[in-house]
Design an enzyme around this catalytic site. Structure first.
Site, PDB file in Angstrom:
ATOM      1  CG  HIS A   1     -19.765  12.030   4.557  1.00 22.35           C
ATOM      2  ND1 HIS A   1     -20.524  13.102   4.184  1.00 22.35           N
ATOM      3  CD2 HIS A   1     -18.584  12.529   4.999  1.00 22.35           C
ATOM      4  CE1 HIS A   1     -19.816  14.211   4.393  1.00 22.35           C
ATOM      5  NE2 HIS A   1     -18.640  13.893   4.881  1.00 22.35           N
TER       6      HIS A   1
ATOM      7  CD  GLU B   1     -10.606   3.859   5.369  1.00 24.73           C
ATOM      8  OE1 GLU B   1     -10.085   4.727   4.645  1.00 24.73           O
ATOM      9  OE2 GLU B   1     -11.779   3.460   5.217  1.00 24.73           O
TER      10      GLU B   1
ATOM     11  N   GLY C   1      -0.713   4.526   0.074  1.00 23.74           N
ATOM     12  CA  GLY C   1      -1.491   5.694   0.474  1.00 23.74           C
ATOM     13  C   GLY C   1      -0.693   6.457   1.513  1.00 23.74           C
TER      14      GLY C   1
ATOM     15  NE  ARG D   1     -17.927  13.398   8.555  1.00 21.20           N
ATOM     16  CZ  ARG D   1     -16.720  13.171   8.051  1.00 21.20           C
ATOM     17  NH1 ARG D   1     -16.210  11.956   8.062  1.00 21.20           N
ATOM     18  NH2 ARG D   1     -16.021  14.146   7.535  1.00 21.20           N
TER      19      ARG D   1
ATOM     20  N   GLY E   1       1.114   3.943   3.878  1.00 23.37           N
ATOM     21  CA  GLY E   1       2.165   3.129   3.275  1.00 23.37           C
ATOM     22  C   GLY E   1       3.326   3.952   2.734  1.00 23.37           C
TER      23      GLY E   1
ATOM     24  CG  LEU F   1      -6.512  13.002   5.258  1.00 27.67           C
ATOM     25  CD1 LEU F   1      -6.558  14.360   4.575  1.00 27.67           C
ATOM     26  CD2 LEU F   1      -6.245  11.920   4.214  1.00 27.67           C
TER      27      LEU F   1
ATOM     28  N   GLY G   1       0.832  -1.206   0.000  1.00 32.68           N
ATOM     29  CA  GLY G   1       0.000   0.000   0.000  1.00 32.68           C
ATOM     30  C   GLY G   1       0.860   1.246   0.000  1.00 32.68           C
TER      31      GLY G   1
HETATM   32  C1  LIG Z   1     -13.990  10.934  -0.819  1.00 36.00           C
HETATM   33  C2  LIG Z   1     -13.218  10.842   0.448  1.00 36.00           C
HETATM   34  C3  LIG Z   1     -12.833  12.003   1.108  1.00 36.00           C
HETATM   35  C4  LIG Z   1     -12.100  11.920   2.300  1.00 36.00           C
HETATM   36  N1  LIG Z   1     -11.747  13.084   2.927  1.00 36.00           N
HETATM   37  C5  LIG Z   1     -11.013  13.025   4.068  1.00 36.00           C
HETATM   38  C6  LIG Z   1     -10.597  14.219   4.718  1.00 36.00           C
HETATM   39  O1  LIG Z   1     -10.882  15.331   4.282  1.00 36.00           O
HETATM   40  N2  LIG Z   1      -9.864  14.115   5.847  1.00 36.00           N
HETATM   41  C7  LIG Z   1      -9.509  12.896   6.368  1.00 36.00           C
HETATM   42  O2  LIG Z   1      -8.823  12.870   7.385  1.00 36.00           O
HETATM   43  N3  LIG Z   1      -9.897  11.745   5.760  1.00 36.00           N
HETATM   44  C8  LIG Z   1     -10.645  11.782   4.630  1.00 36.00           C
HETATM   45  N4  LIG Z   1     -11.030  10.606   4.025  1.00 36.00           N
HETATM   46  C9  LIG Z   1     -10.535   9.328   4.537  1.00 36.00           C
HETATM   47  C10 LIG Z   1      -9.086   9.110   4.120  1.00 36.00           C
HETATM   48  O3  LIG Z   1      -8.881   9.605   2.833  1.00 36.00           O
HETATM   49  C11 LIG Z   1      -8.660   7.644   4.121  1.00 36.00           C
HETATM   50  O4  LIG Z   1      -9.087   7.018   5.271  1.00 36.00           O
HETATM   51  C12 LIG Z   1      -7.152   7.510   4.070  1.00 36.00           C
HETATM   52  O5  LIG Z   1      -6.620   8.283   3.026  1.00 36.00           O
HETATM   53  C13 LIG Z   1      -6.695   6.076   3.930  1.00 36.00           C
HETATM   54  O6  LIG Z   1      -5.290   6.039   3.743  1.00 36.00           O
HETATM   55  P1  LIG Z   1      -4.504   4.666   3.746  1.00 36.00           P
HETATM   56  O7  LIG Z   1      -3.081   5.007   3.535  1.00 36.00           O
HETATM   57  O8  LIG Z   1      -4.841   3.907   4.966  1.00 36.00           O
HETATM   58  O9  LIG Z   1      -5.078   3.825   2.530  1.00 36.00           O
HETATM   59  P2  LIG Z   1      -5.287   4.168   0.967  1.00 36.00           P
HETATM   60  O10 LIG Z   1      -4.937   5.550   0.636  1.00 36.00           O
HETATM   61  O11 LIG Z   1      -6.637   3.663   0.630  1.00 36.00           O
HETATM   62  O12 LIG Z   1      -4.206   3.285   0.251  1.00 36.00           O
HETATM   63  C14 LIG Z   1      -4.326   1.909   0.109  1.00 36.00           C
HETATM   64  C15 LIG Z   1      -3.134   1.401  -0.660  1.00 36.00           C
HETATM   65  O13 LIG Z   1      -3.106  -0.003  -0.581  1.00 36.00           O
HETATM   66  C16 LIG Z   1      -2.914  -0.564  -1.852  1.00 36.00           C
HETATM   67  N5  LIG Z   1      -3.538  -1.879  -1.821  1.00 36.00           N
HETATM   68  C17 LIG Z   1      -4.744  -2.238  -1.320  1.00 36.00           C
HETATM   69  N6  LIG Z   1      -4.930  -3.556  -1.438  1.00 36.00           N
HETATM   70  C18 LIG Z   1      -3.815  -4.054  -2.010  1.00 36.00           C
HETATM   71  C19 LIG Z   1      -3.409  -5.345  -2.389  1.00 36.00           C
HETATM   72  N7  LIG Z   1      -4.157  -6.428  -2.178  1.00 36.00           N
HETATM   73  N8  LIG Z   1      -2.191  -5.478  -2.981  1.00 36.00           N
HETATM   74  C20 LIG Z   1      -1.383  -4.400  -3.212  1.00 36.00           C
HETATM   75  N9  LIG Z   1      -1.736  -3.162  -2.849  1.00 36.00           N
HETATM   76  C21 LIG Z   1      -2.929  -2.990  -2.252  1.00 36.00           C
HETATM   77  C22 LIG Z   1      -3.487   0.426  -2.820  1.00 36.00           C
HETATM   78  O14 LIG Z   1      -2.868   0.273  -4.069  1.00 36.00           O
HETATM   79  C23 LIG Z   1      -3.115   1.739  -2.142  1.00 36.00           C
HETATM   80  O15 LIG Z   1      -1.797   2.084  -2.519  1.00 36.00           O
HETATM   81  C24 LIG Z   1     -11.774  10.669   2.841  1.00 36.00           C
HETATM   82  C25 LIG Z   1     -12.160   9.512   2.182  1.00 36.00           C
HETATM   83  C26 LIG Z   1     -12.909   9.588   1.018  1.00 36.00           C
HETATM   84  C27 LIG Z   1     -13.390   8.336   0.408  1.00 36.00           C
END
Ligand SMILES: Cc1cc2nc3c(=O)[nH]c(=O)nc-3n(C[C@H](O)[C@H](O)[C@H](O)COP(=O)(O)OP(=O)(O)OC[C@H]3O[C@@H](n4cnc5c(N)ncnc54)[C@H](O)[C@@H]3O)c2cc1C
Ligand code: FES
Lengths: 644, 250
Positions: free
Chosen positions: A266, A432, A42, A337, A45, A448, A40
C-alpha cells in the site's frame, strides 16, 4: 493430483444460480447431526459460523484473541464495495466484476469474481438489517464514496472504521448463536494442526493459550478463515498476531498454496521511525484524492533536508518534483496502489527520499488547504490527520506528511475450487486466507466484500453439498489420527521450548522481514530472489539452533506463541520466493524487473503465465511441486494496463 | 530517555502477584508505549527470563485488546486514545511509570497485565444483537434512517469493548459498555422489535457477572478511549425502567 476448479458450465450470470440448484441439500432434521469447525472469527469466519449455526449445524468456532470481535478485520478503514447502483452512475454487477478482474491484472477466475459481484448487493442488505451504521445522506438513505480502480461510487462506509462496524454486525450474529448454544466459541485458542483421516479433514488440534492444554476437536468439515500472511515481512499494516500457521499446517497436510508471491504493498503508510518499530499504520487511500505526492528535485536538496540544514517549507515550487503527476498525467496521484508504491521506492533508491531515514516521500495538502480551506480538509480527513500527528508529532496542516509504502494484503493463499474447498476434501478456506477473487492485485474495499460473500452467501451452500455426500456418521476424536497429530504438535512445542540460544524470536523475524522486503517486495529480480532463497534457508537453520524461547508449555506463554508462528513464516518465505522466481512476468503487485516496457512499466505475459500457480508440499526442505490452473477468459478481453 | 518501570507481575490467576521494578534504558520518544515494553521484553528474553505478558493486537486503537493501567489511569495520561496509541514523548526522561492490569472482580488477571474479559462476551450473547438470520432481509434502502439518528447510533457503536470504563470506575461498573450497545440498537429502527427485551437481558447478565453499580461519577466517560458519552447510560436507564413498568406489553 489434477486441479479441478469445478467451475460450472453455462453463461457467466447463470453459473451460480444453476450451481446452487445442483448442490445437494442436507435434510433440516439431520443438520444438527453435523459438526462444522470454523477457525477464525474475522468477517469470513464470523459470518460463516453464524450462518451455518442459523441453518441448524453444530459449530465450533476458534480465535486466538480474547474475543471474536478483535479479529484483524476490525482494523479495516475505508469501506466495502457493492454493485447496488444506488447512485445511478452506471454501476452494475457486470461492471464490478469487470473492474475486479481488470484490477487483479487478469489473474483471477471469471466465475468466482462474477459470483462475488453478484452477491455483493445482498451483503449490504444483511449488514443494515443487523444494525450496521453505514454513512447516510440527509434524506436517510445510504451514502457512497469512490475508491481506486473504479469510475463509479460504489463503496459503502462507516466513518473511518468500516471494518469494525461490519465485524460487529457479524459478531452480533455469532454472539446470538453462541447464546443459543448452537455455536461453541473457543477464545484464546490457537489451531496448531489439521487432522486428516483417509485424506479428508476431520478435525483440528488446538492449544489453549491460557493453560497450554493441547486439545483435539473433531468435525465433519473444517473451515479455515484465518486471514492473510503479510506479517511474513515483519513490518506490515496487519495486526501483530496475524500469521500463516493455520494455512501453512493445512498446506503441509495436502492443501495446495495458490500464488504465494502475490502481495499488495500500500503506497500511503506512515514511514518506519526506527529499529524499535513493531508495525506500520495505514493512511487511507482516500488521501490521494486531495494530497499531492512529491520528492525534492535533486539528491542535494534531499540530503540537506535530511540533515536538517533546510526545512521542507523552504523548498520552492521549482525544487519539488510531483513525480506521479509528471509521469502519469492522465491519472496523476490516483494511479493504482502498485504503481504509486513502486514510484515512491524509485525516488528513495535515487537518494531523493526524505525524513531522517531518507525512506519516505511527501504527501502534501497545501494546495487542497488553500483551495478548499483548512476546515473543509479537516472535515474530510480530520481523523487521519490526528492519527498522523499522534504518531509522528508533526502537524500535517502545516507541513506535508511523510509517507512510504508498506505491506498490506496478501492475494495469495490456499488454493480453493469454486466451492471454496481446498485440495483436501472437507477442508475449506475463506476470506483473505484463500487465493481466489483478487488475482495479482486487490482493489480497495474488496476484501471486506469477499470475506462476507464467502461466509454469508457461498459456504452455507457449498459445504452443505459435501456434508450431504459424506452423511451424518458421527465423528469423534478417538481415531488414532488425532492422537498421532497431537503427538506431533507436542513434539514441535517441546522442540521450540528447548531452544536456549542467544537471539530472540523477534530478532529472527526482523531479519526475515528485511530479506523479504529487499528481495521479494516491490521489485523482484531473478538474482535477488536466488540470493533471498539462500538467506532464508540459512536464517531458518540458525533459528532452530540459536533462538531463545523462555517459559514452559503449561502456562500463558507469548514467547512460545510467537516462536511457533515465526517458524512457519520461515518456511513460507521460501515458497514465496520460489513462486516469484517462477513467475517471470510482471503482473499486479508482482513486479519482475526483467519484465517491463520501454517506459519502465509492468509487462504482463499472458502467453506464458495466464495461470494460477498452485504449489504442493512434498516434505521438509524438498522443492515443492508446481501445478498450473490455466485461466480461461470467455467474457473479458485482456489488455495491458496503462495509466499514462 | 531512561525510565524506571514498576510492573505488575503475576504468574497466573491464583498467584498473588507483585510490582517488580525494571529499568527501561535508551528509549526513543518516538516509540509507542508498547514498543517500549517490547524493548524491555527483548532484554528479559535474552536473559532467558519470562517477558512481561500483556494483551495487544492491532496497535492502532481499534481492536480493544490492549488494556494497561498506567500511573493509575486506564490507557495512560492522554485523553481519547488507547495504550497502543500512546507514545513515549508523553513521558519525561527519568520518570517512574507504574503499569498494572485492569482491576475488577469481573476481570480476573490471567497473567501479568493480561485479564479475562469474557464477562463482556456473555453480556453480548445475552442480547447484544438484532435477531435476523442470513438472507431474506429487505433491501438496505427500504429502511431510511434520519442522519442525526444514524450519527448518534454510530457514536455509541464506536465502543471497542476494551473495558477501560470498568477499570476506571471505583465500583467497577460496566454501565457505559452495556449502555453503548443498548443505545446503538435502541436508536435504530431495526432494533425496535427487541428493544425492551434486549435491555432487560443484557442488564440481567451484567448483574450476574458481578459488575458494580453506577453512581454517576463520570470516570468511565473521562477515560473511555473512544469518548463515549454517559448520556448512553441515561438512555439505557430509561429503557430499562420502561421495560419493567410495561413488562406485559413486551
Ligand atoms: C489496516 C488495514 C485496513 C484495511 N482496510 C480495508 C478496507 O477499507 N476495505 C477492504 O475491503 N479491506 C481492507 N483491508 C483488508 C481486510 O481488512 C482484510 O483482508 C480482511 O478483513 C480479512 O478478513 P478475514 O476474515 O479473512 O481474516 P481476519 O479478520 O484476519 O481474521 C482472522 C481470524 O483467524 C483467527 N486465526 C488466525 N490464525 C489462527 C490460528 N492458528 N488458530 C486460531 N485462530 C486463528 C484470528 O483469531 C482471527 O479471528 C484492510 C486491511 C488492513 C491491514
Ligand atoms: S492493540 Fe488494538 S486497540 Fe490497542
Amino acid at each position: 493430483m489434477k486441479l479441478d476448479s469445478k467451475i460450472p458450465e453455462g453463461p457467466l450470470a447463470e453459473k451460480w444460480p444453476k450451481h446452487k440448484f445442483n448442490l445437494k441439500l442436507v435434510n433440516p432434521a439431520n443438520k444438527r447431526k453435523y459438526t462444522v469447525i470454523v477457525v477464525g472469527t474475522g468477517l469470513a469466519g464470523a459470518s460463516a459460523a453464524a450462518s451455518l449455526a442459523e441453518l441448524g449445524y453444530n459449530v465450533k468456532s476458534f480465535c486466538f484473541q480474547d474475543s471474536p470481535r478483535r479479529a484483524h478485520s476490525i482494523a479495516a478503514q475505508g469501506g466495502i464495495n457493492a454493485a447496488k447502483n444506488y447512485q445511478n452512475d452506471g454501476d452494475s454487477v457486470y461492471r464490478l466484476f469487470y473492474d475486479t478482474i481488470k484490477g487483479g491484472d487478469y489473474r483471477a477466475r471469471e466465475a468466482n469474481v462474477y459470483r462475488l459481484a453478484d452477491v455483493s448487493v445482498n451483503i449490504i442488505d444483511q449488514c443494515v438489517a443487523q444494525g450496521v451504521p453505514f454513512a447516510r445522506e440527509y434524506g436517510g438513505l445510504l451514502d457512497n464514496r469512490s475508491f481506486g480502480g473504479a469510475q463509479v461510487s460504489r463503496t459503502f462506509y462507516a466513518r473511518g472504521q468500516t471494518g469494525q462496524q461490519l465485524l460487529l454486525g457479524a459478531y452480533s450474529a455469532l454472539s446470538r448463536q453462541i447464546g443459543l448454544g448452537t455455536v461453541k466459541q473457543y477464545n484464546r485458542h490457537e489451531m496448531m494442526d489439521i487432522v486428516t483421516i483417509d485424506g479428508e479433514a476431520k478435525g483440528i488440534i488446538t492449544r489453549d493459550l491460557i493453560s497450554g492444554k493441547i486439545e483435539s476437536h473433531a468435525g465433519h468439515a473444517v473451515l479455515l478463515c484465518t486471514g492473510g500472511y503479510g506479517n511474513v515481512f515483519y513490518l506490515s499494516t496487519n495486526a501483530m498476531g496475524c500469521n500463516v500457521t493455520a494455512a501453512w499446517k493445512a498446506h503441509k497436510r495436502g492443501a495446495y498454496f495458490g500464488n504465494p508471491c502475490f502481495t499488495q504493498i500500500h503506497p500511503t503508510c506512515i514511514p518506519v521511525s526506527g529499529d524499535h518499530q513493531s508495525k506500520l499504520t495505514l493512511m487511507s487511500e482516500s488521501l490521494r484524492n486531495d494530497g499531492r505526492v512529491w520528492a525534492p528535485k535533486t539528491v542535494e536538496l534531499a540530503q540537506k533536508l535530511r540533515k536538517g540544514e533546510i526545512k521542507v517549507t523552504d523548498l520552492k515550487e521549482s525544487d519539488r518534483d510531483y513525480f506521479l503527476e509528471r509521469k502519469y498525467p492522465a491519472f496523476g496521484n490516483l494511479v493504482p496502489r502498485d504503481v504509486a508504491s513502486r514510484n515512491a521506492k524509485e525516488m528513495v533508491d535515487e537518494g531523493r527520499g526524505v525524513g531522517a531515514s531518507g525512506v519516505a516521500v511527501f504527501l502534501d495538502f497545501a494546495d487542497a488547504i488553500s483551495r478548499l480551506g483548512e476546515d473543509a480538509v479537516r472535515a474530510k480527513y480530520g481523523n487521519l490527520f490526528d492519527m498522523y500527528y499522534q504518531i509522528t508529532d508533526e502537524d500535517p496542516y502545516k507541513q506535508p506528511m511523510r509517507i512510504y509504502p508498506a505491506v498490506h494484503y496478501t492475494m495469495g493463499g490456499l488454493w480453493v475450487d469454486y466451492n471454496l474447498q481446498t485440495t483436501v476434501k472437507g477442508l475449506y478456506c475463506l476470506g483473505e486466507a484463500n487465493f481466489s477473487d483478487h488475482g495479482a492485485n486487490r482493489l480497495g474495499a474488496s476484501a471486506l466484500m469477499q470475506g462476507l460473500a464467502d461466509g454469508y452467501f457461498v459456504i452455507p451452500y457449498t459445504v452443505g453439498d459435501y456434508l450431504a455426500t459424506i452423511g451424518p456418521k458421527p465423528v469423534d476424536a478417538s481415531h488414532p489420527a488425532f492422537a498421532e497429530t497431537k503427538r506431533q504438535v507436542e513434539e514441535r512445542i517441546q522442540k521450540l521450548l528447548s531452544l536456549k540460544g542467544t537471539r530472540t524470536v523477534d530478532d529472527f523475524h526482523r531479519d526475515l522481514g528485511h530479506i523479504m522486503w529487499e528481495y521479494c517486495g516491490m521489485a523482484r529480480t531473478e538474482e535477488g530472489l536466488i540470493k533471498a532463497k539462500g538467506l532464508i534457508r540459512e536464517l531458518r537453520e540458525n533459528f532452530w539452533k540459536d533462538a531463545i524461547v523462555p517459559g514452559g508449555n503449561n502456562e500463558m506463554n507469548q514467547s512460545l506463541e510467537k516462536a511457533a508462528r515465526v517458524a512457519d513464516f520461515l518456511e513460507l518465505g521460501e515458497l514465496m520466493v520460489d513462486d516469484a522466481l517462477n513467475r517471470k512476468e510482471s503482473c499486479g503487485g508482482h513486479f519482475r524487473v526483467e519484465s517491463q516496457t520501454e517506459e519502465g512499466e509492468a509487462l504482463r505475459d499472458d502467453v506464458n503465465f495466464s495461470y494460477v500457480a498452485a504449489w504442493e508440499y512434498r516434505g521438509d526442505n524438498m522443492p515443492e511441486e508446481l501445478h498450473k490452473e490455466e485461466l480461461v477468459f470467455e467474457n473479458v478481453k485482456l489488455t495491458q494496463r496503462s495509466y499514462k | 530517555m531512561n525510565l524506571t518501570l514498576k510492573v505488575w507481575r503475576q504468574k497466573n490467576t491464583e498467584d498473588k502477584g507483585k510490582l517488580v521494578t525494571y529499568p527501561a534504558s535508551d528509549i526513543s520518544p518516538d516509540m509507542s508505549f508498547l514498543e517500549m515494553l517490547d524493548v524491555v521484553n527483548e532484554g528479559l528474553i535474552k536473559k532467558n527470563e519470562d517477558p512481561i505478558h500483556f494483551d495487544h493486537d492491532c496497535r492502532e486503537g481499534i481492536c480493544g485488546m490492549c488494556s494497561l493501567h498506567i500511573n493509575g489511569r486506564p490507557h495512560g495520561p492522554k485523553q481519547g486514545i488507547t495504550t497502543c496509541q500512546l507514545h513515549m514523548r508523553s513521558f519525561k526522561d527519568g520518570e517512574t511509570i507504574v503499569i498494572e492490569p485492569w482491576r475488577a472482580a469481573a476481570f480476573p488477571v490471567i497473567k501479568d497485565l493480561a485479564t479475562n474479559r469474557e464477562a463482556f462476551e456473555r453480556i453480548q450473547q445475552a442480547g447484544g444483537f438484532i435477531s435476523v438470520n442470513t438472507g431474506g432481509v429487505p433491501d438496505a434502502n427500504e429502511i431510511p434512517i434520519p442522519k442525526v439518528i444514524a450519527d448518534e447510533a454510530f457514536n455509541s457503536a464506536t465502543c471497542i469493548q476494551c473495558g477501560a470504563c470498568v477499570a476506571a470506575c471505583k465500583n467497577a461498573s460496566a454501565m457505559l459498555f452495556v449502555s453503548a450497545k443498548v443505545s446503538q440498537l435502541a436508536l435504530l429502527p431495526q432494533g425496535q422489535p427487541e428493544r425492551y427485551r434486549r435491555v432487560q437481558a443484557m442488564v440481567a447478565q451484567m448483574d450476574a457477572e458481578g459488575f458494580g453499580n453506577c453512581t454517576n461519577t463520570g470516570a468511565c466517560e473521562a477515560e473511555c478511549p473512544k469518548e463515549i458519552s454517559i448520556s448512553n447510560i441515561a438512555r439505557m436507564n430509561r429503557d430499562y425502567l420502561n421495560a419493567k413498568l410495561f413488562k406485559d406489553e413486551y
